[in-house]
Design a protein around this motif. Structure first.
Motif, PDB file in Angstrom:
ATOM      1  N   PHE A  23       0.805  -1.218   0.000  1.00 58.09           N
ATOM      2  CA  PHE A  23       0.000   0.000   0.000  1.00 58.09           C
ATOM      3  C   PHE A  23       0.844   1.278   0.000  1.00 58.09           C
ATOM      4  CE2 PHE A  23      -2.300   3.399   2.221  1.00 58.09           C
ATOM      5  CZ  PHE A  23      -3.399   3.523   1.379  1.00 58.09           C
ATOM      6  N   PRO A  24       1.880   1.389   0.862  1.00 63.53           N
ATOM      7  CA  PRO A  24       2.677   2.626   0.821  1.00 63.53           C
ATOM      8  C   PRO A  24       3.328   2.870  -0.534  1.00 63.53           C
ATOM      9  CG  PRO A  24       3.117   1.391   2.822  1.00 63.53           C
ATOM     10  CD  PRO A  24       2.331   0.490   1.932  1.00 63.53           C
ATOM     11  N   MET A  25       3.850   1.802  -1.144  1.00 62.91           N
ATOM     12  CA  MET A  25       4.503   1.958  -2.438  1.00 62.91           C
ATOM     13  C   MET A  25       3.500   2.353  -3.522  1.00 62.91           C
ATOM     14  SD  MET A  25       6.746  -0.873  -4.485  1.00 62.91           S
ATOM     15  CE  MET A  25       7.530  -1.294  -2.930  1.00 62.91           C
ATOM     16  N   ILE A  26       2.344   1.707  -3.498  1.00 61.77           N
ATOM     17  CA  ILE A  26       1.304   2.035  -4.482  1.00 61.77           C
ATOM     18  C   ILE A  26       0.852   3.474  -4.299  1.00 61.77           C
ATOM     19  CG2 ILE A  26      -1.034   1.491  -5.244  1.00 61.77           C
ATOM     20  CD1 ILE A  26      -0.493  -1.414  -4.482  1.00 61.77           C
ATOM     21  N   GLY A  27       0.756   3.911  -3.039  1.00 62.84           N
ATOM     22  CA  GLY A  27       0.357   5.288  -2.766  1.00 62.84           C
ATOM     23  C   GLY A  27       1.330   6.300  -3.331  1.00 62.84           C
ATOM     24  N   VAL A  28       2.628   6.007  -3.202  1.00 62.55           N
ATOM     25  CA  VAL A  28       3.638   6.923  -3.741  1.00 62.55           C
ATOM     26  C   VAL A  28       3.549   6.990  -5.260  1.00 62.55           C
ATOM     27  CG1 VAL A  28       6.121   7.302  -4.005  1.00 62.55           C
ATOM     28  CG2 VAL A  28       5.200   6.634  -1.784  1.00 62.55           C
ATOM     29  N   VAL A  29       3.438   5.819  -5.890  1.00 60.92           N
ATOM     30  CA  VAL A  29       3.360   5.793  -7.354  1.00 60.92           C
ATOM     31  C   VAL A  29       2.086   6.495  -7.831  1.00 60.92           C
ATOM     32  CG1 VAL A  29       3.198   4.304  -9.372  1.00 60.92           C
ATOM     33  CG2 VAL A  29       4.737   3.701  -7.501  1.00 60.92           C
ATOM     34  N   ALA A  30       0.958   6.245  -7.155  1.00 68.74           N
ATOM     35  CA  ALA A  30      -0.297   6.887  -7.544  1.00 68.74           C
ATOM     36  C   ALA A  30      -0.209   8.401  -7.385  1.00 68.74           C
ATOM     37  CB  ALA A  30      -1.448   6.340  -6.697  1.00 68.74           C
ATOM     38  N   GLN A  31       0.446   8.828  -6.324  1.00 65.64           N
ATOM     39  CA  GLN A  31       0.618  10.266  -6.128  1.00 65.64           C
ATOM     40  C   GLN A  31       1.515  10.857  -7.203  1.00 65.64           C
ATOM     41  OE1 GLN A  31       2.476  11.374  -2.428  1.00 65.64           O
ATOM     42  NE2 GLN A  31       1.514  13.381  -2.395  1.00 65.64           N
ATOM     43  N   ALA A  32       2.531  10.076  -7.589  1.00 67.50           N
ATOM     44  CA  ALA A  32       3.441  10.566  -8.626  1.00 67.50           C
ATOM     45  C   ALA A  32       2.706  10.787  -9.942  1.00 67.50           C
ATOM     46  CB  ALA A  32       4.583   9.571  -8.825  1.00 67.50           C
ATOM     47  N   LEU A  33       1.749   9.917 -10.253  1.00 66.11           N
ATOM     48  CA  LEU A  33       1.019  10.024 -11.508  1.00 66.11           C
ATOM     49  C   LEU A  33       0.078  11.230 -11.535  1.00 66.11           C
ATOM     50  CD1 LEU A  33       0.149   6.260 -12.094  1.00 66.11           C
ATOM     51  CD2 LEU A  33       1.987   7.595 -13.138  1.00 66.11           C
ATOM     52  N   ALA A 232       9.522  12.445  -6.356  1.00 63.23           N
ATOM     53  CA  ALA A 232      10.681  11.984  -7.124  1.00 63.23           C
ATOM     54  C   ALA A 232      11.780  11.501  -6.194  1.00 63.23           C
ATOM     55  CB  ALA A 232      11.186  13.116  -8.022  1.00 63.23           C
ATOM     56  N   GLY A 233      12.022  12.259  -5.119  1.00 61.15           N
ATOM     57  CA  GLY A 233      13.042  11.847  -4.157  1.00 61.15           C
ATOM     58  C   GLY A 233      12.696  10.528  -3.488  1.00 61.15           C
ATOM     59  N   ALA A 234      11.434  10.354  -3.111  1.00 61.59           N
ATOM     60  CA  ALA A 234      11.009   9.103  -2.474  1.00 61.59           C
ATOM     61  C   ALA A 234      11.180   7.916  -3.407  1.00 61.59           C
ATOM     62  CB  ALA A 234       9.553   9.217  -2.021  1.00 61.59           C
ATOM     63  N   LEU A 235      10.849   8.100  -4.680  1.00 60.23           N
ATOM     64  CA  LEU A 235      11.000   7.009  -5.647  1.00 60.23           C
ATOM     65  C   LEU A 235      12.475   6.671  -5.858  1.00 60.23           C
ATOM     66  CD1 LEU A 235       8.297   8.022  -8.291  1.00 60.23           C
ATOM     67  CD2 LEU A 235       8.184   6.154  -6.636  1.00 60.23           C
TER      68      LEU A 235
END
Length: 263
Positions: A23-33, A232-235
């Motif tokens: 969930f945390p990873m998906i949240g970061v990617v979804a936010q990035a999009l 971007a930094g988190a990714l």
């Protein structure tokens, strides 16, 4: 035989835990999009302004040395406690287990003063040594379980052929135990890479030694409203661990299954 109902229940539980982990990873990617301006230029800006090249290098050094030292020590300790059955080994094993129960928060302050007295604060060694100790506690438990699951006849056959304890360990048992060892390495690598509290306390005044999670925290503090740059930094920081797991996924699962032995 496992019934269809039990199998369905097992898969449901696994899916729930997998979703919680992802969930945390998906949240970061979804936010990035959600950010149309999050492109290659944003990643270049985050890399340059956040000094992530330096922080990733520091994390790579700390992780590599910690994992290498902890793995060797864990293999030898697990072999001694699981195969050799030395006098007092059970009490010593309980001491290793006690190391798994002590949270970092309970010892980080006295640990800092001890390291400062030895001149090891704001050094790689000051961050590596405590994490080696933490990792050896788990690694010894893990490798002892593996070695106790090895057929005794195999060890006896190696002894009959004239192999010493050292030879039996490194030339017979270690090659056979690669999946279990690899699983230990992957877990230790992820825990070491993601460690935040120890670097925060030990590396309190040397910016050039900050690890990746610590550097990301300071980067977040100075760019609180630039969400695209923060994403971007988190990714960037998450990418090495994600790639490691994706690359070693099959071996990791095989190691988890081979390490799940009953004593």
């Amino acid at each position: 035989m496992i019934s269809a109902r039990e199998r369905l229940l097992n898969y449901a539980i696994l899916i729930v835990f997998s979703a919680a982990a992802l969930f945390p990873m998906i949240g970061v990617v979804a936010q990035a999009l959600q950010f149309p301006d999050l492109d290659a230029g944003t990643f270049r800006d985050a890399w340059r302004e956040g000094h992530f090249g330096t922080y990733l290098r520091n994390s790579a050094i700390v992780t590599a040395v910690t994992v290498a030292c902890a793995s060797v020590l864990s293999i030898m300790a697990g072999y001694a406690l699981g195969v050799l059955r030395l006098p007092g080994s059970e009490a010593l094993f309980l001491l290793f287990l006690a190391g798994l129960t002590v949270p970092t928060e309970a010892v980080v302050i006295p640990l800092y003063f001890d390291l400062r007295t030895l001149g090891l604060d704001n050094t790689y060694a000051g961050v590596i040594l405590p994490q080696v100790a933490q990792s050896v506690a788990f690694g010894t438990y893990w490798m002892r379980a593996y070695f106790r699951g090895v057929p005794r006849s195999l060890i006896d056959a190696a002894r009959i052929d004239g192999a010493s304890s050292w030879t039996t360990l490194w030339r017979v048992l270690v090659p056979m135990g690669r999946p279990a060892i690899l699983t230990m390495v992957v877990l230790t690598s992820m825990w070491t890479w993601n460690e935040f509290l120890l670097p925060l306390v030990i590396l309190n005044s040397d910016e050039g030694l900050r690890t990746a999670p610590l550097g990301l925290s300071f980067f977040q503090g100075s760019h609180q409203t630039d969400y695209a740059l923060l994403t971007a930094g988190a990714l960037i920081i998450a990418a090495p661990v994600v790639l490691l797991y994706v690359f070693l996924q099959r071996r990791f699962i095989a190691g988890m299954l081979s390490g799940a032995v009953k004593e």
